[in-house]
Design a protein around this motif. Sequence first.
Motif: not given
Lengths: 106, 145
Positions: A29-30, A32, A43, A45, A64-66, B86, B110, B142
């Motif tokens: 879960e980011t 964002y 968040r 992660i 990272s959240p990416a 991002n 992502r 997102c």
Amino acid sequence: MARVLLRVPTMTEKGSVIEIRALIQHVMETGYRPNAEGVLQARDIIWRFTCRYDGEVVFNAAFSPAIAANPFIAFTIIATQSGPVSFTWEGDNGFTQTETRHITVT
Amino acid sequence: MTVSRRVLLAAPGALLLSAPTRADQQRLAAALLDFTGGQPMREGRVRLDVSPLVENGNAVPISVMVETPMTTADHVRRIGVFNERNPQPNVITAQFGPRSGRAFLATHIRLATSQALVAAAEMNDGSFWSQRVEVIVTLAACIEG
């Protein structure tokens, strides 16, 4: 315990380069994204992955959240000697999980 | 307020084509500066593989490979992947050594929108190398809740 998919060769020659693929079930879960009520979801992660083998950290990565949900990582190591290879995922909310596989080096 | 149908139809196109803002570029530059610690970075040696046209930004396969024999004398210490647009510029940072065998890394990431990706590598001699790739994303991550 989250489900883990690991591809590690069980037998290999000494000195050969082996590819390891690891996937763990996790939402990543980011922090964002709003939920149905429009409130940002906290968040959650996995932020670190570590591979230990033959008494040493041979690979480690900071996520990272990416990184997509159910984080997947592929990398290589040199087969030095028979023994356990351990994989540790660490994340938010105290998440930690370790898996171990044994490889035989001939 | 009335919005003409023409404007509404043009909106998705405008989203796809909108240029990165100066703030995006500065954030990416700052993240790269943080990675290199101010050392100069050259193009080359690093190969970032990613599809140039991505249908689903929620899970985009990428891989990074660096040209190096991965010996004690010549190996990659770190590989970092960064993005332009991002919410955060960092994607992944991984540490390598002579025991890695190859300077190789693959994962799924992502992408919030069409943007540039940069893969950077730190060698054991302290030099930095990179490759920049532009990616077009048709379904962004997102955005949907």
